[in-house]
Design an enzyme around this catalytic site. Structure first.
Site, PDB file in Angstrom:
ATOM      1  N   TYR A 154       0.847  -1.199   0.000  1.00 30.58           N
ATOM      2  CA  TYR A 154       0.000   0.000   0.000  1.00 30.58           C
ATOM      3  C   TYR A 154       0.877   1.242   0.000  1.00 30.58           C
ATOM      4  CZ  TYR A 154      -4.979  -0.952   0.397  1.00 30.58           C
ATOM      5  OH  TYR A 154      -6.276  -1.258   0.117  1.00 30.58           O
TER       6      TYR A 154
ATOM      7  N   GLU B 141      -0.441   4.837  -0.462  1.00 27.40           N
ATOM      8  CA  GLU B 141      -1.211   6.076  -0.648  1.00 27.40           C
ATOM      9  C   GLU B 141      -0.301   7.289  -0.491  1.00 27.40           C
ATOM     10  OE1 GLU B 141      -2.298   3.541   1.181  1.00 27.40           O
ATOM     11  OE2 GLU B 141      -4.494   3.450   1.232  1.00 27.40           O
TER      12      GLU B 141
ATOM     13  N   ASP C 122      -7.101  14.116 -24.766  1.00 26.35           N
ATOM     14  CA  ASP C 122      -7.028  12.704 -24.380  1.00 26.35           C
ATOM     15  C   ASP C 122      -6.278  11.988 -25.506  1.00 26.35           C
ATOM     16  OD1 ASP C 122      -7.481  10.005 -24.088  1.00 26.35           O
ATOM     17  OD2 ASP C 122      -9.599  10.205 -23.560  1.00 26.35           O
TER      18      ASP C 122
ATOM     19  N   THR D 215      -4.175   6.518 -21.704  1.00 28.81           N
ATOM     20  CA  THR D 215      -3.950   5.180 -21.174  1.00 28.81           C
ATOM     21  C   THR D 215      -2.495   4.833 -21.483  1.00 28.81           C
ATOM     22  OG1 THR D 215      -4.676   4.223 -23.258  1.00 28.81           O
ATOM     23  CG2 THR D 215      -6.305   4.343 -21.487  1.00 28.81           C
TER      24      THR D 215
ATOM     25  N   LYS E  36      -2.184   1.132 -25.013  1.00 26.02           N
ATOM     26  CA  LYS E  36      -2.593   1.032 -26.420  1.00 26.02           C
ATOM     27  C   LYS E  36      -1.326   1.130 -27.290  1.00 26.02           C
ATOM     28  CE  LYS E  36      -7.320   2.643 -25.604  1.00 26.02           C
ATOM     29  NZ  LYS E  36      -7.498   3.412 -24.355  1.00 26.02           N
TER      30      LYS E  36
ATOM     31  N   ARG F 143      -1.903  -2.139 -18.577  1.00 28.07           N
ATOM     32  CA  ARG F 143      -3.180  -1.424 -18.563  1.00 28.07           C
ATOM     33  C   ARG F 143      -3.148  -0.368 -17.469  1.00 28.07           C
ATOM     34  NH1 ARG F 143      -6.134  -4.095 -21.845  1.00 28.07           N
ATOM     35  NH2 ARG F 143      -7.771  -2.573 -21.602  1.00 28.07           N
TER      36      ARG F 143
END
Ligand code: DSN
Length: 422
Positions: free
Chosen positions: A54, A56, A201, A228, A231, A237
């Site tokens: 974790y 954060e 985008d 992203t 691609k 991903r």
């Protein structure tokens, strides 16, 4: 073939699904323009022990201890992303492109503010303001479209008129089903004229920009780019938000991503992003990006020669939208299914001013990022286009379809998916 020794020993059902997918990817031609094959190095990072942690917060400012290695890997991802895109700031934590867009809205807008984005039916994305998404409950979306669907030219005059009337806070460029380059100067000038942020985008074309095969929107003054990473950029991903130069915007973006929208970052995916960005910084990635476009042009030539209508008249990037219903009388859904049966994967797609429904549209969308990773050049790409059209013409001839499927398998065997790109 990959080994999944531990899964095989403990969970046959998941193992069988993994092997099935592996065979599907190895023996079939992947033409979905938003998909690609990552290197084994990226997959090792993504399957690594970083999934246990974790983290954060951001490097140097975390909520939990034990962060010396997460800080290292996130900093590497950030620095490499900045270098790739010429950005002063990068946030590499968004889990997806949709999250990147939502965080970007949260960073730059107040509830009720307006965004001017591309209409979905003309190539935009759901997160650019389609009514089925929850973001439209919080923000107001107005749209622009193409002026001429045969050339792909955007109606910039109408876009400017709508911008002056609706006073958007964001002028949003970018698309998921549009095959031409945008006039970035016009977007930025309209945004400046109405006092809006210029945002783009770049999810579909990030790899083309990183590989210098397409213009970099930051060179034209865009404030923020969302993307992203999986691609054309050929990473794991995930999502990415880049800020050209404003520290104020970058701080708002970081706050919006965490704690605004997400909890703990997926550090194993961020490690994969770092590896993929490192690959994209290698000189051979430029060759890859240029070849993606050359291959799309080779497919375009075949479709044109065989009189199949392409939206925007063809392509200047990695994807093609073809009106298979208008030209061949075969709806997109049927074409998708038929081509799947011969080992070619692509997706049905709505086309501009479609007379059919989104679930049963007129078009198909396909592209070259994955076949180019496989090593296809113009000759093989053109052959795939021929085989696609041959299969559609032979839809009621099982023997012909079987022969096409065999040729696809042979082609895939000749061009195995590479393990490494460096
Ligand atoms: N699903 C992606 C695409 O195929 O373009 C966009 O979200």
């Amino acid at each position: 073939m990959d080994l999944y020794t531990h899964i095989e020993g403990q969970d046959k059902e998941v193992f069988n699904a993994l092997k099935g997918e592996e065979t599907r990817e190895r023996e079939g031609i992947e033409l979905i323009p938003s998909e690609n094959y990552v290197s084994k190095a990226v997959r090792e990072a993504q399957g690594s022990i970083f999934t246990n942690k974790y983290s954060e917060g951001y490097p140097g400012k975390r909520y939990y201890g034990g962060q010396e290695f997460t800080d290292q890997v996130e900093t590497l991802a950030i620095e490499r992303a900045k270098e790739l895109f010429g950005a002063k700031y990068a946030n590499v934590q968004t889990h997806s492109g949709a999250n990147a867009n939502i965080a970007m809205y949260m960073a730059l807008l107040q509830p009720g503010d307006t965004v001017l984005g591309m209409d979905l039916s003309h190539g935009g994305h759901l997160t650019h303001g389609h009514p089925v998404t929850y973001i439209t409950k919080f923000f107001n979306f107005v749209r622009y479209k193409m002026k001429d669907v045969e050339t792909g030219e955007i109606d910039y005059d109408e876009m400017r008129r709508v911008a002056i009337e609706a006073k958007p806070k964001i002028v949003l460029a970018g698309f998921s089903a549009y095959s031409r380059e945008l006039d970035y100067e016009k977007f930025v000038s309209i945004a400046r004229e109405v006092g809006a942020y210029a945002v783009i985008d770049i999810a579909h074309i990030a790899g083309l920009i990183a590989g210098k095969a397409a213009k970099n929107p930051f060179d034209y003054g865009f404030d923020v780019m969302t993307s992203t990473t999986h691609k054309t950029l050929r990473g794991p991903r995930g999502g990415l938000i880049l800020t050209r130069e404003s520290e104020e915007i970058a701080k708002k973006v970081d706050k919006a991503v965490f704690p605004g929208l997400q909890g703990g970052p997926l550090m194993h995916v961020i490690a994969g992003k770092a590896v993929a960005f490192g690959e994209a910084l290698q000189p051979q990635f430029k060759t890859y990006a240029a070849q993606v476009i050359k291959n799309a042009k080779a497919m375009e030539e075949v479709f044109r020669a065989r009189n199949v209508r392409m939206l925007a008249g063809g392509t200047s990037n990695h994807l093609i939208l073809a009106d298979v219903f208008g030209s061949l009388g075969i709806p997109g859904k049927e074409a998708e299914k038929l081509l799947d049966s011969v080992g070619i994967t692509l997706n049905k797609n709505v086309i501009a001013d479609d007379t059919r429904s989104p679930m049963d549209p007129s078009g198909i969308r396909f592209g070259t990022p994955a076949i180019t990773t496989r090593g296809f050049k113009e000759k093989e790409s053109a052959r795939v286009a021929e085989l696609m059209l041959d299969a559609l013409a032979a839809k009621d001839e099982p023997a012909k379809l079987e022969a096409i499927h065999q040729e696809i398998k042979d082609l895939c065997a000749k061009f195995p998916i590479p393990d490494s790109f460096v």
